[in-house]
Design a protein around this motif. Structure first.
Motif, PDB file in Angstrom:
ATOM      1  N   GLU A 131      34.053  58.733  66.998  1.00  0.00           N
ATOM      2  CA  GLU A 131      33.443  59.654  67.951  1.00  0.00           C
ATOM      3  C   GLU A 131      34.050  59.514  69.340  1.00  0.00           C
ATOM      4  N   ASN A 132      34.868  58.493  69.526  1.00  0.00           N
ATOM      5  CA  ASN A 132      35.472  58.295  70.837  1.00  0.00           C
ATOM      6  C   ASN A 132      36.966  58.556  70.847  1.00  0.00           C
ATOM      7  N   SER A 152      40.360  61.382  69.390  1.00  0.00           N
ATOM      8  CA  SER A 152      40.640  62.751  68.960  1.00  0.00           C
ATOM      9  C   SER A 152      40.534  62.838  67.443  1.00  0.00           C
ATOM     10  N   ALA A 192      33.041  74.935  68.190  1.00  0.00           N
ATOM     11  CA  ALA A 192      31.785  74.204  68.048  1.00  0.00           C
ATOM     12  C   ALA A 192      31.109  74.580  66.739  1.00  0.00           C
ATOM     13  N   GLY A 193      30.420  73.606  66.166  1.00  0.00           N
ATOM     14  CA  GLY A 193      29.755  73.841  64.891  1.00  0.00           C
ATOM     15  C   GLY A 193      29.764  72.573  64.066  1.00  0.00           C
ATOM     16  N   ASP A 194      29.298  72.673  62.842  1.00  0.00           N
ATOM     17  CA  ASP A 194      29.364  71.499  61.982  1.00  0.00           C
ATOM     18  C   ASP A 194      29.918  71.880  60.619  1.00  0.00           C
ATOM     19  N   VAL A 201      30.373  67.098  63.425  1.00  0.00           N
ATOM     20  CA  VAL A 201      29.764  68.014  64.378  1.00  0.00           C
ATOM     21  C   VAL A 201      30.723  68.119  65.555  1.00  0.00           C
ATOM     22  N   SER A 202      31.106  69.342  65.873  1.00  0.00           N
ATOM     23  CA  SER A 202      32.007  69.544  67.002  1.00  0.00           C
ATOM     24  C   SER A 202      31.235  70.203  68.132  1.00  0.00           C
ATOM     25  N   ASP A 203      31.485  69.743  69.353  1.00  0.00           N
ATOM     26  CA  ASP A 203      30.887  70.429  70.489  1.00  0.00           C
ATOM     27  C   ASP A 203      31.958  71.190  71.261  1.00  0.00           C
ATOM     28  N   PRO A 214      37.727  67.848  72.458  1.00  0.00           N
ATOM     29  CA  PRO A 214      38.742  67.286  71.559  1.00  0.00           C
ATOM     30  C   PRO A 214      38.242  66.115  70.718  1.00  0.00           C
ATOM     31  N   LYS A 215      37.014  65.675  70.946  1.00  0.00           N
ATOM     32  CA  LYS A 215      36.488  64.559  70.162  1.00  0.00           C
ATOM     33  C   LYS A 215      35.337  65.061  69.301  1.00  0.00           C
ATOM     34  N   PRO A 216      35.184  64.535  68.098  1.00  0.00           N
ATOM     35  CA  PRO A 216      34.013  64.938  67.324  1.00  0.00           C
ATOM     36  C   PRO A 216      32.740  64.409  67.973  1.00  0.00           C
ATOM     37  N   TYR A 217      31.707  65.278  68.038  1.00  0.00           N
ATOM     38  CA  TYR A 217      30.449  64.795  68.615  1.00  0.00           C
ATOM     39  C   TYR A 217      29.778  63.850  67.649  1.00  0.00           C
ATOM     40  N   ARG A 218      29.804  64.184  66.387  1.00  0.00           N
ATOM     41  CA  ARG A 218      29.270  63.279  65.373  1.00  0.00           C
ATOM     42  C   ARG A 218      30.240  63.271  64.220  1.00  0.00           C
TER      43      ARG A 218
END
Lengths: 381, 171, 258
Positions: A59-60, A62, A311-313, A330-332, A335-339
């Protein structure tokens, strides 16, 4: 007199902690077992000794930077882990995969299945007491496939070979001949392996009717992969989802009847034979030349730290050699995945370890664990 | 089997259900989760007998986030505005070989309690323990809700977005 | 006491072998190292591969992997040591009989490797137990493990029986086992022999993407304008003019990374 005194005593329960350092726990797995004599009355798995915070790290960073980390989830099958993650991101961002890349992907996934099942049979026999001879043969065959992986991806074990929308590099010169050689010789090796093992009396008496898993419990406990099919449930994601190009190949889904350790062993042998069938068809169908990375995928691979999926999952899943391997992303829009969540097959498959072991002898618990096929990198992540 | 069809069936068979559709997933209130899941599992048309994946997600308050994952609306529940935890359940059917139906449950970070799916699906047992361990979602009705990956003395929930891990390099 | 090599060769031709007790003892020890059968993660698979037919660690006398630490001489820490596992690793080390050696195999066992930023990963096993050979790689190839083993054999060869730690009574070779704390292990490292370095590359935070942050080695500190030692005579006027400007453009070396 003294004899009756001994026998009239209350049964004493003994609590034993097996692991995390134990030669038969396949890594750093631990079981807390309560024994009545040699019979298991309670078993609690303890995990987390290899919890490497894969999800937090991913999550931290790319999206592409997580790809080498997925290699280290199930470190025997790095190619299929790559496959599942690439599928999830492709679903999230709507990336297409060119024809030849699809073939290369399936080629790698099926070779990985061969590696995994061969090694598993070796380790299972290790647990049964046939110390190292089957493992030795298994590793001999594994090295041949790893040589091909190394020639293609540049690394033996941690291949980091898949990219979103394709693969990293085309097959090397002479790669196809190498695969043809492997595929040609593998069924002969399997015959040899089976001659040694399948009708072996010791294997049969230790495995048959040990650790039976019922169909209903298997479905209810979300068991996937060869263990589920050994219990007689026809569910193979390659057939159900028809992801990638698996609808172009003819193969059967081997099923077990009893659901014991022996069935789990034999289903894997049969699956390897089906994998060889897939590979034979694949080698005939595979286009000689073609793109290996789609245009959208090339854009994602070019500047991975700037690349943003919408954005989306998305949840992408494949039939990894151990069961359903899924990635939930989960993308917000950054460039990094939110989850970033992994659905690891072997973690969920050991849910029913206690149910399978109750009433069995402690030595059988080791065999049952061996037949579940766990890899701690995936159980603990 | 499309989203609209599932929505209508859910609304018809689960009385009093407030359903929000977000993309292809359904956000159900926590009180109705078990009922909705039981309907999907037992109904002849769906037979979602296989709970594939349980994911916990931590959404900080809107202001604290960079972007807006999914939609900004939080299902009309105002107590979720200051951040919420979400449990995402992917349901498939092994019998009918279809899926997934995604059920999401959102609970406020201050009171992260939601019903456990273990009574319906054994497969949720370890996954819910993991979500409890790493994200602190409390699944009510879980038979054995303990930490699974970290040790028992560990404090905090490391996958929450505001968790600060220790510095190992202090002399 | 070493034996004259020429004399030794001459004697060997006549079938006479002269050696010291020390050499004989070390020859025996290094030729049959029994490793602990102890795998943590990915590297363990490569360790098994090293023991198998293609790489065949038996050629170096180290094929007897013992499941019990009581029978082992060498502990190959193969894989990521997590905080949850570290107490067990130290306990296993303490249970091994003297003389004992540790190979830390792979980037994770050396420093935490790719996983070092995590909340449950120990940044290297040498925080708690002394390591003899480090083998970098992720995972190291079997050849690298064999190379590490040969390095260890060389180390054993150079040891003197009367000076080894385990054989002296005054020196204890048991190390304190860390305890589980609220966020990590207590203590964070063994202060007797380990001091953490503070100049790690900038930490990956929630707000910045991981960028390669490896700064070049700082230039040797010297007063602006002063010529390099040994360059005073040869340095032309142009070099003299450029050097101070370069120094001014760089931040002071000692403050980076603090």
């Amino acid at each position: 007199m003294s004899d009756t005194a001994v026998h009239s005593q209350e049964p004493q329960l003994l609590e034993v902690s097996i692991g995390p350092q134990h030669p038969s726990t396949h890594g750093v797995f631990r079981m807390n077992v309560v024994l009545d004599g040699e019979t298991i009355v309670k078993l609690k798995p303890v995990m987390g000794y290899l919890h490497r915070n894969h999800e937090q790290l991913a999550e931290n960073m790319s999206y592409l930077a997580s790809m080498p980390y997925t290699d280290r989830l199930d470190y025997i099958c790095s190619m299929t882990n790559n496959f599942a993650y690439a599928m999830a991101v492709e679903k999230l961002a709507g990336i297409d995969v060119p024809e030849r890349a699809q073939y290369i992907r399936v080629l790698m996934a099926e070779l990985t299945r061969l590696i995994n099942h061969t090694l598993l049979v070796g380790f299972l026999l290790n647990d049964l007491g046939a110390f190292f001879t089957p493992t030795l043969y298994a590793f001999r065959e594994r090295e041949k496939i790893l040589d091909f992986f190394e020639a293609t991806a540049g690394s033996r074990m941690m291949c980091n070979y898949f990219r979103f929308g394709g693969v990293k590099a085309d097959l090397p010169a002479g790669g196809m001949e190498q695969v043809k050689e492997i595929v040609k010789n593998y069924s002969r090796f399997l015959d040899e392996f089976e001659r040694l093992l399948t009708s072996n009396e010791i294997l049969r008496s230790r495995c048959q009717n040990v650790g039976i898993l019922s169909k209903e419990l298997a479905v209810n406990a979300s068991i996937t992969g060869p263990i589920l099919r050994a219990s007689g449930v026809n569910y193979d994601i390659r057939k159900v989802d028809k992801y990638s190009i698996y609808d172009r190949f003819e193969f059967k889904v081997p099923l077990g009847k009893v659901g014991d350790v022996y069935d789990r062993y034999y289903v894997r042998i049969l699956e390897m034979r089906e994998s060889i069938k897939i590979l034979q068809q694949l080698l005939k169908q595979m286009p000689e030349k073609g793109e290996i990375l789609s245009a959208k995928g090339a854009a994602a691979a070019k500047s991975p730290r700037m690349w943003k999926p919408p954005a989306g999952d998305a949840y992408g899943r494949i039939e990894s050699p151990k069961g359903e391997l899924g990635f939930y992303l989960v993308s917000d829009g950054s460039p990094k995945p939110y989850r970033y969540h992994v659905r690891p097959p072997s973690f969920i498959n050991i849910t029913i370890l206690e149910d399978m072991c109750l009433g069995q002898k402690v030595a059988d618990a080791i065999v049952i664990l061996g037949s579940v096929d766990i890899v701690l990198g995936e159980v603990d992540r | 089997m499309n989203v609209e069809e599932i929505k209508n069936d859910l609304l018809k068979h689960v009385p009093g259900l407030e359903l929000t559709v977000e993309g292809e997933s359904f956000i159900v209130p926590k009180e109705k989760l078990l009922e909705a899941a039981r309907f999907l599992k037992e109904n002849e048309k769906y037979r979602m007998d296989y709970l594939s994946c349980v994911t916990g997600v931590d959404y900080l308050a809107q202001a604290a986030r960079l972007g807006q994952p999914g939609q900004a609306a939080v299902g009309g529940q105002s107590e979720l505005a200051s951040g919420y935890l979400e449990s995402v359940n992917h349901l498939y059917s092994m019998e009918k070989k279809h899926g997934p139906i995604v059920l999401k449950v959102r609970v406020p970070r201050s009171d992260p309690r939601m019903p456990s799916l273990v009574p319906l699906y054994r497969g949720a047992e370890y996954q819910e323990r993991e979500a409890y361990d790493l994200l602190g979602i409390i699944y009510e009705g879980h038979p054995d809700l303990r930490r699974i990956l970290m040790w028992d003395e560990f404090e905090g929930h490391p996958l929450r977005k505001d968790y600060v891990e220790e510095d190992q390099d202090i002399r | 006491m070493a034996i004259d090599e020429g004399l030794n060769n001459e004697l060997q031709k006549r079938g006479i072998f002269v050696t010291t007790l020390n050499d004989l003892y070390n020859w025996g020890r290094r030729s049959s190292i029994w490793p602990l059968q102890f795998g943590l993660a990915c590297c363990a698979i490569e360790m098994i591969a090293t023991a198998c037919a293609k790489y065949d660690i038996a050629r170096f006398g180290a094929e007897l992997f013992r499941p019990s630490p009581r029978q082992a001489d060498l502990m190959i820490v193969a894989g990521t040591v997590t905080k949850k596992m570290a107490p067990m690793v130290v306990r296993l080390y303490n249970q091994m009989p003297e003389p004992k050696y540790v190979i830390s195999m792979g980037a994770c066992a050396i420093s935490g490797g790719p996983f070092r930023d995590g909340y449950n990963v120990l940044k290297g096993i040498d925080r708690y137990i002394p390591v003899d050979v480090h083998i970098p790689g992720c995972p190291p190839r079997p050849e690298a493990l064999l190379d590490g083993l040969i390095k260890l054999q060389k180390k054993i060869d150079s040891q003197k029986i009367d000076q080894m730690d385990g054989y002296r009574e005054e020196k204890s070779c048991e190390y304190p086992v860390p305890q589980y704390g609220k966020k990590g292990l207590e203590p964070r490292h063994n202060p007797d022999f380990f001091t953490p370095r503070l100049d790690w590359p900038e930490k990956n935070t929630k707000d910045n993407l991981r960028m390669p942050n490896y700064k070049p080695a700082p230039a040797p500190a010297r007063a602006a304008g002063s010529p390099l030692p040994g360059q005073a005579a040869t340095g032309g006027p142009s070099e003299q003019g450029v050097a101070p400007a370069q120094l001014a453009a760089q931040p002071p070396a000692s403050e980076q990374g603090q």
